[in-house]
Design an enzyme around this catalytic site. Structure first.
Site: not given
Ligand code: EPU
Length: 355
Positions: A169, A243, A339
């Site tokens: 990012r 995010s 971010e």
């Molecule tokens: N989780 C929780 N509680 C929550 C949210 C997430 O326990 O409220 C857990 C989920 O169950 C999962 C883990 O955290 O096991 C990761 O969650 P998720 O797969 O939704 O991905 P993320 O790490 O939260 C990142 C990116 C997203 C992108 C997704 C998929 C960043 C800051 N965010 O989210 O990007 O879509 O991976 O690759 O790296 C963005 O940048 O705006 C964005 C949405």
């Protein structure tokens, strides 16, 4: 060539329709850019007024803390060009293209590589700034070059992917070239051979019911859209910027410490020394999912997304962000980094206050 009728500068314009968080802020000037040939003149206009120039894509990664006393310049240029060499396809697209529409256009023409990046809000020109990424793919993986206007040299320049200094990012456009380089065009390297990237576990699981040989890039794109729609609020329905924090990088030692108390902590391996903690999980574990103060809230289905229920101001959204940072720091001793871009930039240094 530009439609000069549209390239009119207006004064005191409400930016609510220009930012997906739906913040009510007023731009001193709004000067849309329809063609890059008009860019030097708009820069000159801002210089003459003694105001900063604020390029804007879809406004899907910006938090307006206060009224921009600036020349706000929505970038609306929309040309594209394709060059094909055997299996390789070079797509050059102007900055104003809607990202998701561009992704779908490539897939309809059987040009592959962007399918995992479906439904990311924003424009093509903004995509390299934060090195958009999702489901195991980042734009840096296909980016060949970025063309833009350097305000210091007063000339158009081409930067190669390497020169963009991409990180998670992050890119040179968020740091050294912030405020001086305006992206007008990107060139992406795509392929005419489909080779799925299913390295992201949730995506792999979600497509596993398709027999491997029948899996197409459009199926991946559709699946990504379904996952995103389930987890992330539609900015048209509920103001948000995706995010709100980056997933923080921690050492093995920090992760072990957290996992002693929270055995279910979610983290991804970056290399032997570093791990990326799921910031959404950290916020969730602090009991903040669904938390709301006035119209600023933490999205109920994904704690990494902050939402504007209607009338929240930029200051209220950032106060909520600061509260979350404090709670996460107090609980895990981990600092979350905001971010999206914050206007004005100076208050980006929002951070743990130490009390
Ligand atoms: N989780 C929780 N509680 C929550 C949210 C997430 O326990 O409220 C857990 C989920 O169950 C999962 C883990 O955290 O096991 C990761 O969650 P998720 O797969 O939704 O991905 P993320 O790490 O939260 C990142 C990116 C997203 C992108 C997704 C998929 C960043 C800051 N965010 O989210 O990007 O879509 O991976 O690759 O790296 C963005 O940048 O705006 C964005 C949405």
């Amino acid at each position: 060539m530009a439609d000069m009728e549209h390239s009119v500068c207006k004064e005191y314009v409400n930016l609510k329709p220009f930012n997906t968080l739906g913040i009510n802020a007023t731009a001193r000037y709004l000067y849309p850019l329809y063609s890059e040939v008009e860019l030097p003149a708009i820069c000159q206009f801002a210089d003459q007024k003694g105001l900063p120039l604020m390029p804007l894509g879809a406004g899907s990664n910006i938090v307006l803390h206060s009224d921009p006393d600036a020349v706000v310049m929505p970038i609306l240029c929309k040309d594209k060009q394709i060059t094909i060499h055997d299996d390789e396809v070079l797509l050059t697209a102007s900055a104003g293209h809607n990202w998701h529409e561009l992704v779908r256009w490539t897939l309809q023409h059987n040009y592959y590589g962007l399918e995992n990046l479906s439904l990311i809000p924003g424009t093509a020109g903004a995509a390299p700034i934060q090195n958009i990424g999702a489901y195991g793919v980042e734009i840096k993986d296909s980016l060949v070059s970025v063309r833009g206007y350097c305000r210091l040299k007063k000339q158009f320049m081409l930067l190669t992917g390497d020169e963009c200094e991409f990180g998670y990012r992050d890119s040179i456009f968020k740091r050294k070239l912030r405020n001086t380089f305006i992206i007008t065009q990107i060139t992406l390297r795509l392929s005419r051979t489909f080779s799925p990237n299913l390295s992201y576990d949730n995506l792999h699981k979600a497509v596993s019911h398709y027999p491997h040989k029948t899996l197409t890039a459009l199926m991946i794109s559709d699946t990504v859209c379904t996952i995103r729609k389930k987890k992330l609020p539609d900015p048209k329905q509920l103001g948000n910027v995706g995010s709100f924090f980056k997933n923080p990088l921690v050492t093995r030692q920090t992760l072990d410490k957290i996992r002693k108390k929270y055995t279910n902590a979610i983290a991804y391996t970056v290399n032997n020394d570093f791990y990326k903690l799921a910031a959404g999980w950290l916020i969730d574990a602090c009991g903040l999912k669904g938390y709301r103060k006035g119209d600023a809230g933490v999205f109920q289905d994904q704690a990494l997304v902050l939402v504007n229920y209607g009338k929240a101001t930029g200051k209220e959204m950032l106060a909520l962000a600061q509260f979350i940072q404090q709670q996460v720091f107090d609980t895990f001793n981990v600092l979350l980094e905001v971010e999206p871009c914050i206007y004005p930039y100076i208050i980006k240094k929002i951070a743990y206050t130490g009390n």
